[in-house]
Design a protein around this motif. Structure first.
Motif, PDB file in Angstrom:
ATOM      1  N   GLY A 187       0.783  -1.230   0.000  1.00 17.34           N
ATOM      2  CA  GLY A 187       0.000   0.000   0.000  1.00 17.34           C
ATOM      3  C   GLY A 187       0.812   1.276   0.000  1.00 17.34           C
ATOM      4  N   ILE A 188       2.126   1.176  -0.134  1.00 19.93           N
ATOM      5  CA  ILE A 188       2.987   2.366  -0.165  1.00 19.93           C
ATOM      6  C   ILE A 188       3.587   2.479  -1.558  1.00 19.93           C
ATOM      7  CG2 ILE A 188       5.059   3.454   0.770  1.00 19.93           C
ATOM      8  CD1 ILE A 188       4.495   2.145   3.421  1.00 19.93           C
ATOM      9  N   VAL A 189       3.314   3.617  -2.207  1.00 20.12           N
ATOM     10  CA  VAL A 189       3.815   3.836  -3.560  1.00 20.12           C
ATOM     11  C   VAL A 189       4.586   5.160  -3.604  1.00 20.12           C
ATOM     12  CG1 VAL A 189       2.039   2.496  -4.722  1.00 20.12           C
ATOM     13  CG2 VAL A 189       1.628   4.873  -4.264  1.00 20.12           C
ATOM     14  N   ALA A 214       4.568  12.586   7.590  1.00 22.52           N
ATOM     15  CA  ALA A 214       5.726  12.804   6.712  1.00 22.52           C
ATOM     16  C   ALA A 214       5.343  12.610   5.245  1.00 22.52           C
ATOM     17  CB  ALA A 214       6.857  11.853   7.091  1.00 22.52           C
ATOM     18  N   SER A 215       4.501  11.621   4.986  1.00 25.90           N
ATOM     19  CA  SER A 215       4.032  11.384   3.618  1.00 25.90           C
ATOM     20  C   SER A 215       3.253  12.581   3.098  1.00 25.90           C
ATOM     21  CB  SER A 215       3.164  10.128   3.587  1.00 25.90           C
ATOM     22  OG  SER A 215       2.469  10.026   2.385  1.00 25.90           O
ATOM     23  N   ASP A 217      -1.862   4.069   1.226  1.00 25.84           N
ATOM     24  CA  ASP A 217      -3.254   3.758   0.904  1.00 25.84           C
ATOM     25  C   ASP A 217      -4.149   3.587   2.128  1.00 25.84           C
ATOM     26  OD1 ASP A 217      -2.726   3.873  -1.777  1.00 25.84           O
ATOM     27  OD2 ASP A 217      -2.433   1.709  -1.988  1.00 25.84           O
ATOM     28  N   SER A 218      -3.640   2.950   3.190  1.00 21.81           N
ATOM     29  CA  SER A 218      -4.510   2.609   4.309  1.00 21.81           C
ATOM     30  C   SER A 218      -3.744   2.662   5.628  1.00 21.81           C
ATOM     31  CB  SER A 218      -5.081   1.201   4.117  1.00 21.81           C
ATOM     32  OG  SER A 218      -4.044   0.247   4.165  1.00 21.81           O
ATOM     33  N   LEU A 257       2.281  -1.164   8.825  1.00 16.41           N
ATOM     34  CA  LEU A 257       3.280  -2.094   8.304  1.00 16.41           C
ATOM     35  C   LEU A 257       4.521  -1.341   7.806  1.00 16.41           C
ATOM     36  CD1 LEU A 257       3.749  -5.082   7.899  1.00 16.41           C
ATOM     37  CD2 LEU A 257       2.708  -4.887   5.647  1.00 16.41           C
ATOM     38  N   GLY A 258       4.316  -0.208   7.135  1.00 20.11           N
ATOM     39  CA  GLY A 258       5.436   0.608   6.679  1.00 20.11           C
ATOM     40  C   GLY A 258       6.254   1.156   7.837  1.00 20.11           C
TER      41      GLY A 258
END
Length: 120
Positions: A23-25, A79-80, A94-95, A101-102
């Protein structure tokens, strides 16, 4: 550890999270996204995160430390958002599950790399 070293370690950790967590792009390119997100994350980790940790002490004690992961996920989300809105490059999450998890992946990779780099 100097700020530049911490930034490089966090950049590598962010790149690993981009690679591992579905979910991290990256936004703006894989390495560019990781670099700018790591810059903002390193700044937030030295300024905002200690305040959040102090405010979350009762929740962290009540959950036997698990709430600490939620604080890390919130700082990663912040931060994102900041890196995408300031530099137009960073990561998109995304979620909440992807953020948690990231945050775990970034924490583990940073800890492992900090052990390799060491404090000088």
């Amino acid at each position: 550890m100097s700020f530049i070293t911490r930034w490089v370690v966090t950049t590598i950790a962010c790149a690993v999270a981009i690679w591992l967590v579905p979910g991290i792009v990256p936004v703006g390119g894989t390495w560019v996204g990781a670099v700018f997100c790591a810059l903002v994350l390193a700044l937030l980790n030295t300024t905002v995160k200690p305040v959040l940790q102090a405010l979350a002490i009762p929740f962290t004690i009540a959950t036997l430390g698990i709430f600490y992961v939620i604080v890390n996920a919130f700082v990663l989300e912040l931060a994102s958002w900041l890196s995408r809105n300031i530099f137009h490059a960073g990561i998109a999450i995304d979620s909440l599950f992807s953020a948690v998890l990231g945050a775990i992946v970034i924490s583990v990779v940073s800890m492992l790399l900090s052990g390799v780099v060491g404090d000088e």
